[in-house]
Write an enzyme that holds these catalytic residues in place. Structure first.
Site, mmCIF file in Angstrom:
data_model
loop_
_atom_site.group_PDB
_atom_site.id
_atom_site.type_symbol
_atom_site.label_atom_id
_atom_site.label_comp_id
_atom_site.label_asym_id
_atom_site.label_seq_id
_atom_site.Cartn_x
_atom_site.Cartn_y
_atom_site.Cartn_z
ATOM 1 N N TYR A 1 0.876 -1.173 0.000
ATOM 2 C CA TYR A 1 0.000 0.000 0.000
ATOM 3 C C TYR A 1 0.910 1.219 0.000
ATOM 4 O O TYR A 1 1.810 1.326 0.846
ATOM 5 C CB TYR A 1 -0.880 0.001 1.255
ATOM 6 C CG TYR A 1 -1.745 1.236 1.376
ATOM 7 C CD1 TYR A 1 -3.019 1.267 0.822
ATOM 8 C CD2 TYR A 1 -1.268 2.383 2.020
ATOM 9 C CE1 TYR A 1 -3.805 2.397 0.909
ATOM 10 C CE2 TYR A 1 -2.055 3.524 2.112
ATOM 11 C CZ TYR A 1 -3.315 3.520 1.555
ATOM 12 O OH TYR A 1 -4.093 4.649 1.640
ATOM 13 N N GLU B 1 -3.281 7.529 -4.107
ATOM 14 C CA GLU B 1 -3.194 6.232 -3.443
ATOM 15 C C GLU B 1 -2.966 5.123 -4.459
ATOM 16 O O GLU B 1 -3.703 5.028 -5.439
ATOM 17 C CB GLU B 1 -4.505 5.973 -2.681
ATOM 18 C CG GLU B 1 -4.527 4.676 -1.911
ATOM 19 C CD GLU B 1 -5.911 4.423 -1.311
ATOM 20 O OE1 GLU B 1 -6.084 4.666 -0.106
ATOM 21 O OE2 GLU B 1 -6.806 3.988 -2.051
#
Ligand code: GDP
Ligand code: MN
Length: 381
Positions: A101, A186
């Site tokens: 992530y 993101e």
């Protein structure tokens, strides 16, 4: 502004971050063409402005072009995470060794960007953080100074030494984040491939609306939303399409939401959220056209409450719009406050509609009309 995944990935690629090769498709034939061109197993993803598509069945895998076509046909027209799917991404499948992530978010309490990394990506980061906060590393960044690669390297520690290129990827992400005036960038998952490279498999990019004037290139990318939602945006109206049968035209966000709640509590379902308050005041004609264009609308509820807003001015515009498009839906109205007498008069003359005494009565009538016309009648009481 939410930048769709395909456009966001093009920006990532320009910033030097590898992304899978592929393209955008809005028909099964286009999906087959892309898969044929790629000549490798592909991923077919619903291009909707929401995450969690994997779990919702919005991410499919196909070994060859024919299978990509049938996966595409299944996805197109379906609903994924509450969004109607009218576009897809078709990309080469990447052989993943690990999913990370990686994100940069604007933290409003710290008033600076914060880099986020987790070696356990691909999942809901909020949940991971709630359960095992130590798995999420964060680094606040001072916008006044350039981001030093050595600083990122140190922050990532063993992750950086085990995965060459990871620190560099963050520096490039940060470069894009600042030049594009992002609020959120993101990449989840940032894949570590079996070949030992980093590839951005998914990307969510939100750009500060106040900075859009500096990025004319972004307006060229496909805006999210249904055709009517996009049309509404071009007219300066906030319209959200829902799946009910009662079209709603009310003034002010608060009254509009109360109206939607009232429809639900009387057993109906609103077909949209749309308010003609604030500076949308004089746009009621355009608003009417959009509300009744929704193919599921079976009745129209006009609910106005005037204080600063003049209900007669809004109704005047509605009548103008009505004359132009002559819709066939039955109407129930409730009009109270500033200008109500003239508004009622205009409704009688222009639409042949007598406003109800109370908002509740109008809501009940609109719900009944929708029900009747769904049963085959014309809806008139
Ligand atoms: P999201 O669920 O909406 O966040 O959609 P993603 O694009 O992140 O895809 C969900 C999951 O599908 C990822 O976390 C991966 O596990 C998997 N996935 C997506 N693309 C690929 C790919 O190219 N190869 C492999 N092996 N898995 C993929
Ligand atoms: Mn994802």
């Amino acid at each position: 502004m939410f930048v769709d995944e395909h456009s966001a990935k093009q920006l990532l690629a320009q910033a030097g971050l590898p992304v899978p090769t592929g393209g955008r498709a809005s028909t099964a034939e286009q999906a087959v063409d892309i898969a044929r061109r790629l000549q490798v197993p592909v991923v077919i993803k619903a291009l909707v402005p929401a995450g969690g598509r994997g779990h919702a069945g919005g991410v499919r895998f196909a070994e060859e072009a024919e299978a990509a076509g049938s996966a595409a046909a299944q996805l197109l027209g379906s609903v994924v995470q509450g969004h109607h799917v009218d576009q897809l991404i078709v990309e080469e499948q990447i052989a993943i060794a690990a999913e990370f992530y990686a994100a940069i978010v604007t933290n409003s309490s710290l008033r600076c960007p914060v880099l986020l990394f987790s070696p356990e990506g691909g999942v809901h980061i909020e949940q991971l953080y709630a359960e095992r906060p130590a798995m999420v590393l964060s680094l606040p960044v001072d916008l006044r100074y350039p981001l030093e690669p050595a600083r990122v390297q140190e922050w990532l520690g063993r992750h950086a030494s085990e995965h060459p290129g990871l620190a560099g990827a963050f520096v490039r992400l940060y470069g894009l984040y600042t030049t594009i005036d992002a609020e959120l960038l993101e990449v989840n998952p940032l894949a570590w491939t079996q070949a030992g490279d980093l590839v951005a498999l998914d990307c969510k990019l939100v750009v500060d609306d106040g900075a859009l004037v500096r990025h004319p290139e972004l307006s060229k990318s496909e805006a999210p939303g249904t055709a009517l939602e996009r049309l509404a945006r071009t007219k300066g109206l906030t319209y959200i399409e829902l799946d009910g049968e009662v079209g709603v035209l009310a003034n002010g966000a608060g009254l509009t939401m109360a109206t939607m709640d009232a429809i639900e509590s009387y057993g109906g379902r609103p077909a949209n959220f749309l308010e003609v308050g604030g500076d949308a005041y004089t746009k009621a004609a355009a608003a009417l056209e959009i509300v009744v264009s929704h193919r599921q609308v079976r009745s129209l509820l006009i609910n106005l409450c005037g204080a600063f807003a003049r209900t007669d001015i809004i109704v005047e515009a509605v009548v103008t719009g009505w004359r132009k498009i002559a819709p066939s839906v039955p109407v129930a109205a409730s009009v109270h406050g500033t200008g109500e007498e003239r508004a009622a008069h205009l409704l009688r003359d222009g639409l042949g509609v007598e406003p109800f005494e109370t908002m509740d009565d109008a809501v009940i009538a609109a719900v009944m009309m929708a029900r009747r016309s769904a049963e085959g009648g014309d809806g008139t009481p």
